[in-house]
Design a protein around this motif. Structure first.
Motif, PDB file in Angstrom:
ATOM      1  N   PHE A 101      47.894  22.943  57.911  1.00 36.47           N
ATOM      2  CA  PHE A 101      48.064  22.246  56.943  1.00 36.47           C
ATOM      3  C   PHE A 101      47.325  20.961  56.792  1.00 36.47           C
ATOM      4  CE2 PHE A 101      51.436  20.061  54.018  1.00 36.47           C
ATOM      5  CZ  PHE A 101      50.742  20.942  52.945  1.00 36.47           C
ATOM      6  N   GLN A 103      46.404  17.854  55.570  1.00 35.14           N
ATOM      7  CA  GLN A 103      46.809  16.684  54.310  1.00 35.14           C
ATOM      8  C   GLN A 103      45.943  15.371  54.505  1.00 35.14           C
ATOM      9  OE1 GLN A 103      50.943  16.933  56.069  1.00 35.14           O
ATOM     10  NE2 GLN A 103      51.772  17.149  53.970  1.00 35.14           N
ATOM     11  N   PRO A 104      45.818  14.560  53.383  1.00 36.40           N
ATOM     12  CA  PRO A 104      45.145  13.565  53.845  1.00 36.40           C
ATOM     13  C   PRO A 104      45.930  12.492  54.772  1.00 36.40           C
ATOM     14  CG  PRO A 104      46.102  13.635  51.399  1.00 36.40           C
ATOM     15  CD  PRO A 104      46.601  14.786  52.435  1.00 36.40           C
TER      16      PRO A 104
ATOM     17  N   GLY B 264      55.694  12.733  45.792  1.00 38.41           N
ATOM     18  CA  GLY B 264      54.761  13.598  47.056  1.00 38.41           C
ATOM     19  C   GLY B 264      55.552  14.408  47.460  1.00 38.41           C
ATOM     20  N   ILE B 265      56.314  14.946  47.173  1.00 39.17           N
ATOM     21  CA  ILE B 265      57.181  16.171  48.164  1.00 39.17           C
ATOM     22  C   ILE B 265      56.316  17.302  47.902  1.00 39.17           C
ATOM     23  CG2 ILE B 265      59.282  17.742  48.339  1.00 39.17           C
ATOM     24  CD1 ILE B 265      60.851  15.264  47.622  1.00 39.17           C
ATOM     25  N   PHE B 266      55.503  17.827  46.907  1.00 40.19           N
ATOM     26  CA  PHE B 266      54.684  18.851  46.681  1.00 40.19           C
ATOM     27  C   PHE B 266      53.162  18.326  46.570  1.00 40.19           C
ATOM     28  CE2 PHE B 266      58.696  20.011  44.388  1.00 40.19           C
ATOM     29  CZ  PHE B 266      59.393  20.637  45.308  1.00 40.19           C
ATOM     30  N   PRO B 268      49.960  17.518  47.366  1.00 40.91           N
ATOM     31  CA  PRO B 268      48.990  17.213  48.674  1.00 40.91           C
ATOM     32  C   PRO B 268      48.382  15.745  48.904  1.00 40.91           C
ATOM     33  CG  PRO B 268      48.050  19.262  47.657  1.00 40.91           C
ATOM     34  CD  PRO B 268      49.283  18.809  47.093  1.00 40.91           C
ATOM     35  N   ALA B 269      47.912  15.549  47.530  1.00 37.06           N
ATOM     36  CA  ALA B 269      47.387  14.225  47.630  1.00 37.06           C
ATOM     37  C   ALA B 269      48.003  12.890  47.917  1.00 37.06           C
ATOM     38  CB  ALA B 269      46.625  13.852  46.264  1.00 37.06           C
ATOM     39  N   LEU B 270      49.443  13.156  47.717  1.00 33.14           N
ATOM     40  CA  LEU B 270      50.429  12.386  48.360  1.00 33.14           C
ATOM     41  C   LEU B 270      50.860  12.699  49.585  1.00 33.14           C
ATOM     42  CD1 LEU B 270      52.083  11.819  44.629  1.00 33.14           C
ATOM     43  CD2 LEU B 270      50.095  10.428  45.529  1.00 33.14           C
ATOM     44  N   GLY B 271      50.468  13.614  50.248  1.00 33.08           N
ATOM     45  CA  GLY B 271      50.997  13.960  51.410  1.00 33.08           C
ATOM     46  C   GLY B 271      52.100  15.054  51.556  1.00 33.08           C
ATOM     47  N   GLY B 272      52.330  15.588  50.443  1.00 36.91           N
ATOM     48  CA  GLY B 272      53.257  16.550  50.206  1.00 36.91           C
ATOM     49  C   GLY B 272      52.833  18.199  50.298  1.00 36.91           C
ATOM     50  N   ASP B 273      53.549  18.728  50.224  1.00 35.81           N
ATOM     51  CA  ASP B 273      53.444  20.174  50.455  1.00 35.81           C
ATOM     52  C   ASP B 273      53.756  21.500  49.472  1.00 35.81           C
ATOM     53  OD1 ASP B 273      53.621  22.731  51.766  1.00 35.81           O
ATOM     54  OD2 ASP B 273      54.981  22.373  53.272  1.00 35.81           O
ATOM     55  N   PRO B 274      52.350  21.941  48.814  1.00 33.00           N
ATOM     56  CA  PRO B 274      52.476  22.447  47.641  1.00 33.00           C
ATOM     57  C   PRO B 274      53.152  23.737  48.068  1.00 33.00           C
ATOM     58  CG  PRO B 274      50.264  22.526  48.433  1.00 33.00           C
ATOM     59  CD  PRO B 274      51.027  21.579  49.398  1.00 33.00           C
TER      60      PRO B 274
ATOM     61  N   TYR C  53      60.968  18.196  55.682  1.00 38.48           N
ATOM     62  CA  TYR C  53      60.216  16.770  56.089  1.00 38.48           C
ATOM     63  C   TYR C  53      60.665  16.208  57.414  1.00 38.48           C
ATOM     64  CZ  TYR C  53      57.084  17.029  52.227  1.00 38.48           C
ATOM     65  OH  TYR C  53      56.110  17.263  51.274  1.00 38.48           O
ATOM     66  N   ASN C 143      50.898   5.921  49.332  1.00 36.24           N
ATOM     67  CA  ASN C 143      49.540   6.337  49.456  1.00 36.24           C
ATOM     68  C   ASN C 143      48.960   7.513  48.743  1.00 36.24           C
ATOM     69  OD1 ASN C 143      49.493   8.758  51.580  1.00 36.24           O
ATOM     70  ND2 ASN C 143      51.258   7.493  51.959  1.00 36.24           N
ATOM     71  N   GLU C 144      47.659   7.263  48.410  1.00 37.69           N
ATOM     72  CA  GLU C 144      47.333   8.670  47.660  1.00 37.69           C
ATOM     73  C   GLU C 144      45.765   8.810  48.095  1.00 37.69           C
ATOM     74  OE1 GLU C 144      47.601   7.911  43.521  1.00 37.69           O
ATOM     75  OE2 GLU C 144      46.792  10.267  43.086  1.00 37.69           O
ATOM     76  N   ASP C 145      45.706  10.174  48.581  1.00 38.32           N
ATOM     77  CA  ASP C 145      44.377  10.484  49.102  1.00 38.32           C
ATOM     78  C   ASP C 145      43.811   9.716  50.420  1.00 38.32           C
ATOM     79  OD1 ASP C 145      43.825  12.594  47.347  1.00 38.32           O
ATOM     80  OD2 ASP C 145      42.863  11.033  45.840  1.00 38.32           O
ATOM     81  N   THR C 222      41.390  16.863  49.572  1.00 35.56           N
ATOM     82  CA  THR C 222      42.407  17.924  49.631  1.00 35.56           C
ATOM     83  C   THR C 222      41.927  19.265  48.976  1.00 35.56           C
ATOM     84  OG1 THR C 222      42.892  16.793  47.550  1.00 35.56           O
ATOM     85  CG2 THR C 222      44.364  16.110  49.393  1.00 35.56           C
ATOM     86  N   LEU C 277      53.052   9.610  55.775  1.00 37.49           N
ATOM     87  CA  LEU C 277      54.406  10.120  55.288  1.00 37.49           C
ATOM     88  C   LEU C 277      55.662   9.317  55.216  1.00 37.49           C
ATOM     89  CD1 LEU C 277      53.774  13.486  57.061  1.00 37.49           C
ATOM     90  CD2 LEU C 277      53.725  13.240  54.691  1.00 37.49           C
ATOM     91  N   GLN C 280      57.328   9.303  51.973  1.00 36.29           N
ATOM     92  CA  GLN C 280      58.113  10.299  51.659  1.00 36.29           C
ATOM     93  C   GLN C 280      59.696  10.299  52.045  1.00 36.29           C
ATOM     94  OE1 GLN C 280      55.087  11.245  51.821  1.00 36.29           O
ATOM     95  NE2 GLN C 280      54.660  13.011  50.644  1.00 36.29           N
TER      96      GLN C 280
END
Lengths: 113, 590, 348
Positions: A101, A103-104, B264-266, B268-274, C53, C143-145, C222, C277, C280
């Motif tokens: 998987f 991820q960024p 950001g749970i889903f 992916p740009a936020l680290g989530g998991d689609p 998570y 954070n984003e990307d 992504t 993470l 999250q």
């Protein structure tokens, strides 16, 4: 008319409710205290076990399940079974594909602090 | 059944009911408020019927738009490819979302279930009448969200400047709202998910009501294994509604949070998991497929037995297979995710468990066929639909086994093969069972006869149109035609032309059925209490039933024992043999 | 409540479709339990997100949970438990027709709810102050990307976290000393050693990450088109068996974390993916406690409503269904907190 269960509603004596409260408070203390002691990977399971025992006391005495129609307990248990089914399968799967998987990742220069 | 119609309302013994006493639920109260604030399950069922049929019409409009777009291999409606494709994406999304959330899920439980469940129990109402009304308003509120989404979309197309004022309209995510697209889409995803969330409450409240009613309101003498199989089916359905729908609620809440709070749970740009989203979604939506099909199977169990004039074969097996399907339905959701990055381990497990669902499903089919075997079959409209159901469900079910096989699914996933499969199950089966139930219970619900001839014409048009539309899609899909595209290579042209023509035939057939009902409401004659000679308790009262359902609570007997009813030619219906006048009727009520 | 009574006359609160008060009461209770099951399933979704998570990134949760205040979490647990007790006593009072005790107990339960929400508000305010709030606006870890959105806030927040962790570390060391479990200095040593181990692992992990993240611009696209072909589509069985038991990184790290015993995972211990993470944890924390808090508010509304009715004398030993049902609801809210507290505040 319908199928009847036992009757005469159970009235909980105050001493019983108070005893249950005491047990719950003691268990709360235990669950906090356990984090001060290291049990390795066991800590989470101890915490969850304590939570389950607490939940059982609340369910059996505060929510009267012990004296209630057994089907109500069946509903509660069934809902927990299905929740664990959901969590279990999702956990097995996400753990299994985690290494595939992408991820960024925080870029190194931004990761200071 | 319109041989010698008698205008008078008759009771179960064929005796005319005194005009004064012939109070029925339709005439019990007058004025619009007596409907909007009613707690009567029958009126709530009728209001559901109007709303759900309106939703069906709306979803159907989108279906025709889709099929018409696909009649040519290139852009059909708009010359500009982007506009055309956006329009197509929005049409198939709204077709799916409206049909699933607003038509198929509530169709049988909320209309026929609401109306029939208390009657079949010999009860005066469902356990919680106020929750029942609340569920109707939840349905209305959820639908309002979808109308808002749709209205916004239409107005945005007409007046493009509006987009700047109130944001995007319409919905283009597919009915599954898959992330990450649904977190980025500029269409009205938040409003649509909020709508589905509220519709979920409608479903949950119906489920709570049915479970409590079946547990607590069964009359004396009706043990669990004396219940009509429709009730078993509704019970199994309610279990799914209770256990699965809340997960949809939290999934949609998380999706809304994803869009508004960027949790950001889903994504992916936020680290989530689609892929996790898909687990969440299908944990609800696969069982939801059984919310659609189980009540349909219940209807078929009733109809097949009554019109074969034979006791249902394998009662216990049919009842238990409903529960088995409900439980197994929770263990197979991953078969929707074979190609989405799910681990090989779970894919194999889910594939295996999926195969086992075929067992209880096949048990039902075999029992229906065995019930018909050597029966005295009357090919009335409900029976035609029921036989149509068996035919279509068998095709839909068996192609489901193909799709459950991991190796096959990898090849046909997201092709028209899948589209054809789930339309055979969701439309072919559920819609046919819904129509079977509507034609079967119509005389009870409204006390009116309908034109058997035109109803049969409707059936044949629907049956032919349906197969014409969808059977060819199996072929197109196995040739590689992917779903959800507005344009396609020329080699698929012939398949799409046939399919589109079939959809027009299907539409005509559905309008014929609607015409039959409307004609019946206006010109239909009074029906006897029991036109079909069935023995479930809803037939033990006048048609339409009085406000309190029964003037005298009937005793619960075996619902599939038809021996106490005799055909009365003058009445064109069945009358209960006088010597069967139940002694304990009063006692049962006390 | 007596059945005999219902047979003779028709109590005002008996609906027409029920035969006996008993049947009506049992139906209501069954319906409530079925509804509670839906609540459990709904929270189950959040617990699932949490488990996924935490299960896959245990050190992230270990690090982030130090931002939560165990004292206030425990305090709120006690508040809810006591309010559950007063609620149960209230049901008892209703059963026995002790109107004044019922009113008092409902009032106390309501106040318990108020207390809980006040503490929650204080905690939320703290999260806002230290930039660990829900949503993207005021969360230093958001954070984003692959880029922190508020890099300016990061330093303060991390420093705040380190301070809290230090306080806890001292408290733990103190308890250990009291109990004679470990020699404090030895523990410090163990801690250092394991940190060194960590550092080694992280070097390896970072080297891996660096290889992946070497591309200029946003560190990791992504976009699916950039997936390696082997990972595009379902992971085949062959994948699993051919990669010769190479344990996923997460498991190695998890094993390290649990082996590390009392080690407090610090910001520096986290690798770049894990740092991404941390956000999250807070989002899940806010979703869970937020939805739970909403239920507390609804419960308070319901208690307020039956408090009013109780004061008007609406309940009697023959009719106390609403008190019982609201009680069940309140206990469920308590039950969920019983699980939320150790899972969020007491991660070890």
């Amino acid at each position: 008319m319908s199928v009847h269960f036992e009757h005469e509603h159970h009235v909980s004596p105050i001493w019983q409710l108070a005893a249950v409260l005491a047990v719950l408070l003691i268990l709360t203390f235990i669950t906090v205290a356990v984090t001060w002691i290291d049990l390795g990977g066991l800590n989470i399971w101890v915490a969850l076990a304590v939570a389950v025992v607490k939940a059982a006391f609340v369910g059996l005495y505060f929510m009267h399940l012990r004296y209630d129609a057994p089907f109500n307990a069946v509903i509660l248990i069934a809902s927990l079974v299905f929740v664990s089914l959901f969590i279990g399968f999702s956990l097995i799967d996400t753990a299994a594909y985690q290494d595939q998987f992408e991820q960024p990742v925080i870029s190194s220069d931004a990761a200071g602090g | 059944m319109s041989v010698i119609p008698k205008p008078a309302v008759t009771d179960i013994f064929g005796k005319p009911v005194d005009e004064q006493k012939a109070d029925n639920y339709l005439t019990h109260g007058r004025g619009i408020l007596s409907w909007l604030l009613t707690l009567d399950h029958k009126r709530i069922g009728i209001m559901y019927m109007v709303l759900v049929l309106a939703a069906f019409f709306l979803g159907g409009v989108f279906a025709i738009v889709l099929r018409t777009e696909l009649i040519t291999p290139n852009e059909t409606f708009f010359a500009d490819a982007t506009t055309n494709n956006d329009f197509y994406n929005q049409s198939f999304t709204l077709h799916g979302a409206v049909m699933v959330f607003m038509f198929i899920i509530p169709a049988i439980p909320a209309i026929l279930g609401n109306f029939m469940l208390p009657l079949m129990l010999g009860a005066k109402d469902v356990a919680f009448p106020r929750l029942n009304l609340l569920s109707l308003y939840c349905y209305l509120a959820g639908s309002a969200f979808f109308l808002w989404v749709l209205g916004k979309g239409v107005l945005n197309i007409l007046f493009p400047t509006l987009v700047g004022v109130w944001g995007g309209g319409g919905l283009d995510t597919g009915w599954t709202f898959y992330t990450p697209y649904s977190t980025d889409s500029t269409t009205a995803v938040t409003a649509a998910t909020a709508g589905a969330f509220v519709l979920g409450f409608s479903s949950i409240l119906t489920g709570v009501n049915f479970i409590a009613s079946i547990h607590m309101l069964r009359p004396k003498g009706m043990g669990w294994f004396r219940m009509p199989l429709f009730l078993w089916a509704l019970y199994a359905t309610s279990i799914i509604q209770i256990l699965a729908t809340p997960v949809l609620a939290i999934t949609l809440l998380l999706l809304i949070a994803e869009r508004t709070l960027n949790v950001g749970i889903f994504d992916p740009a936020l680290g989530g998991d689609p892929v996790l989203y898909q687990h969440f979604f299908w944990f609800y939506s696969h069982p939801a497929v059984y919310i659609m099909i189980l009540p349909a199977m219940g209807v078929i169990s009733e109809v097949i037995s009554v019109f074969s004039r034979k006791h249902i074969f394998g009662y216990g097996f049919i009842a238990m297979s409903s529960l088995a399907i409900a439980i197994l339905g929770f263990l197979v959701w991953g078969h929707h995710m074979f190609t989405s990055g799910q681990s090989a381990l779970l894919s194999a497990v889910f594939s295996l468990i999926t195969m086992t669902v075929a067992i209880p499903s096949a048990i039902k089919v075999f029992n229906w066929l065995t019930t018909m075997y050597r029966g005295s079959i009357l090919l009335a409209t409900p029976m035609l639909y029921a036989i149509g159901f068996i035919w279509l469900f068998t095709i839909g079910g068996l192609t489901g086994v193909f799709l459950g096989a991991l190796s096959v699914d990898l090849h046909v996933h997201d092709t028209y093969f899948v589209v054809a499969h789930f339309h055979y199950v969701m439309v072919g089966s559920t819609l046919f069972a819904f129509l079977a139930g509507m034609h079967y219970w119509w005389p009870k619900m409204f006390g009116k006869t309908y034109s058997e001839k035109w109803a049969k014409i409707g059936f044949w048009l629907i049956f032919a149109g349906f197969n014409l539309t969808f059977f060819i899609q199996f072929v197109a899909g196995s040739q590689g035609m992917p779903r959800r595209y507005a344009t396609y290579p020329d080699q698929f042209h012939i398949y799409h032309v046939i399919s589109t023509l079939g959809s027009y035939v299907l539409t005509v057939g559905l309008f014929v059925a609607l015409g039959v009902w409307i004609h019946s409401l206006i010109y239909g004659r009074q029906t006897p209490a029991n036109p079909w000679g069935a023995n479930a308790l809803e037939w033990h009262t006048t048609s339409p039933p009085p406000h309190h359902n029964f003037n005298k609570t009937p005793p619960a007997t075996d619902p599939y024992d038809y021996s106490h009813w005799t055909y009365d030619a003058e009445l064109d219906g069945y009358v209960l043999n006088e010597d069967n006048e139940p002694e304990e009727a009063e006692a049962a009520h006390a | 409540m007596s059945t005999a009574n219902a047979d003779h006359d028709h109590p005002a609160h008996l609906a027409h479709h029920f035969d006996t008060v008993e049947q009506q009461f049992d139906s209501a209770k069954l319906g409530m339990w079925v509804f509670l099951a839906t609540e459990i399933l709904m929270f189950g979704g959040l617990f699932c997100a949490y488990a996924v998570y935490r299960g896959n990134h245990p050190e992230v949760f270990l690090y982030a949970h130090h931002f939560l205040d165990t004292f206030w979490g425990a305090f709120n647990t006690v508040v809810l438990l006591v309010s559950s007790f007063t609620m149960a006593w209230g049901v008892r009072a209703a059963q026995l027709g002790q109107k004044n005790i019922l009113v008092l107990m409902l009032l106390l339960t309501f106040l318990g709810g108020v207390g809980f929400m006040v503490v929650k508000a204080v905690e939320y305010y703290g999260k806002w102050e230290h930039a660990t709030f829900a949503g993207p606006w005021n969360n230093a870890f958001f954070n984003e990307d692959g880029q922190f959105v508020h890099p300016d806030k990061l330093e303060d927040t991390v420093a705040y976290g380190a301070k809290k962790m230090d306080k806890k570390a001292h408290a733990v060391a103190h308890v250990d000393e009291e109990l004679g479990l470990h020699d404090t200095d030895a523990e410090r040593l163990v801690e250092k050693e394991t940190q060194e181990e960590h550092a080694e692992q992280h070097e390896a992990a970072e080297a891996q990450d660096a290889a992946v993240a070497a591309a200029p611009g946003p560190p990791l696209p992504t976009d699916h088109s950039d997936f390696k072909p082997a990972h595009n589509g379902p992971g085949g069985l062959s994948d699993m068996f051919m990669e010769d038991g190479a344990a996923p990184e997460a498991f190695v790290a998890a094993a390290a974390a649990s082996a590390a015993g009392h080690t407090f995972v610090t910001w520096e211990d986290l690798d770049n993916r894990q740092k991404g993470l941390v956000s999250q944890f807070f989002q899940i924390y806010f979703m869970m406690t937020g939805l739970h808090g909403l239920h507390v508010l609804i419960g308070m509304g319901l208690i307020g409503w039956i408090l009013f009715r109780a004061a008007m004398g609406a309940f009697s030993p023959a009719y106390f269904t609403p008190v019982d049902l609201v009680g069940l609801y309140w206990h469920l809210v308590d039950l969920i907190w019983i699980f939320l507290f150790p899972l969020l505040y007491l991660i070890h």
